[in-house]
Scaffold this active site. Structure first.
Site, short mmCIF file in Angstrom:
data_model
loop_
_atom_site.label_atom_id
_atom_site.label_comp_id
_atom_site.label_asym_id
_atom_site.label_seq_id
_atom_site.Cartn_x
_atom_site.Cartn_y
_atom_site.Cartn_z
N GLU A 1 0.89 -1.17 0.00
CA GLU A 1 0.00 0.00 0.00
C GLU A 1 0.92 1.21 0.00
OE1 GLU A 1 -2.86 0.48 3.28
OE2 GLU A 1 -2.72 2.65 2.99
N ARG B 1 0.18 10.21 1.17
CA ARG B 1 0.40 11.24 2.19
C ARG B 1 1.53 12.18 1.83
NH1 ARG B 1 0.65 7.25 7.27
NH2 ARG B 1 -1.18 6.05 6.68
N LYS C 1 -10.73 -2.92 4.76
CA LYS C 1 -9.61 -2.71 5.67
C LYS C 1 -10.20 -2.38 7.05
CE LYS C 1 -5.80 0.62 6.26
NZ LYS C 1 -4.79 1.41 5.53
#
Ligand code: 3PG
Length: 218
Positions: A47, A51, A135
């Site tokens: 993943e 950010r 998730k």
């Protein structure tokens, strides 16, 4: 592709990965070297979080230069990010949490999406749209193993990727849960190692993580 198809693909992808490193990078070189070290250590998917400003460019670069690693783009929270990740060739999408509007867009996306949630009500809303692979975030803060066990009884068809608070000690117990497709974590891609260029440490931690998956799942 229908949501049934993309969700089957999401489950296949996460299950075969076992562990999904949550990678945050600040330069293209960090992205390239981190993924190369993960691959050497036996980790086939990541993943990559959105950010940092370079993350989108890193996605394009990784798809061109390291096709052997599956790239799930993480922290996808706006329609624009969703579109751009698809255009740049992301293999799948991951979110920390999911607004109602984004959930509808993810359900129509042409690539697998693993939407985030933390409560039975949130997962039920996602399941109404056809999601079966989500998730659990932040996993330990949301109840950890007890939460997973609690969700499995009423929602046995839901498969999860618990992320947040995972480490080498608790990974085996999480991986053993019948409703866990894979676990996510950042311990093998410690930002201090990445910033110091300590790729041997990333590789060694990845090798150890891959061995944990094998020891639990064979
Ligand atoms: C994150 O948001 O960085 C991920 O959930 C990783 O969490 P962790 O650092 O506890 O593994």
């Amino acid at each position: 592709m229908s949501i049934e198809h993309t969700q089957l693909e999401a489950e296949r992808l996460l299950r075969s990965a076992g562990i999904l490193p949550v990678v945050t990078i600040h330069t293209l070189e960090q992205a390239r070297e981190t993924c190369a070290a993960l691959l050497r250590g036996g980790i086939p998917a990541i993943e990559l979080t959105l950010r940092t400003p370079i993350a989108m460019e890193a996605l394009s670069m990784l798809k061109a230069e390291l096709p052997g690693i599956k790239i799930g783009m993480g922290t996808v929270v706006t329609p624009r990010q969703l579109d751009e990740c698809v255009k740049r060739g992301a293999d799948f999408l991951v979110t920390p949490g999911t607004s109602a509007a984004m959930a509808k867009l993810f359900a129509q996306a042409p690539i697998p999406t693993v939407p985030g949630g933390a409560t039975p009500t949130e997962f039920l809303s996602l399941m109404e749209l056809g999601f079966r692979v989500c998730k659990l975030f932040p996993a330990n803060a949301a109840g950890g193993l007890n939460m997973l066990k609690g969700l499995h009884a009423p929602l046995p068809e839901l498969k999860l990727c618990p992320t947040g608070g995972m480490n080498t000690e608790n990974a085996p117990e999480f991986l053993k849960q019948p409703n866990v497709a894979c676990i996510g974590g950042s311990w093998m891609v410690n930002l201090k190692w990445i910033e110091a260029g300590e790729w041997d440490k990333v590789e060694a931690a990845s090798r150890e993580a891959a061995a944990i998956v094998r020891s639990v799942r064979g």
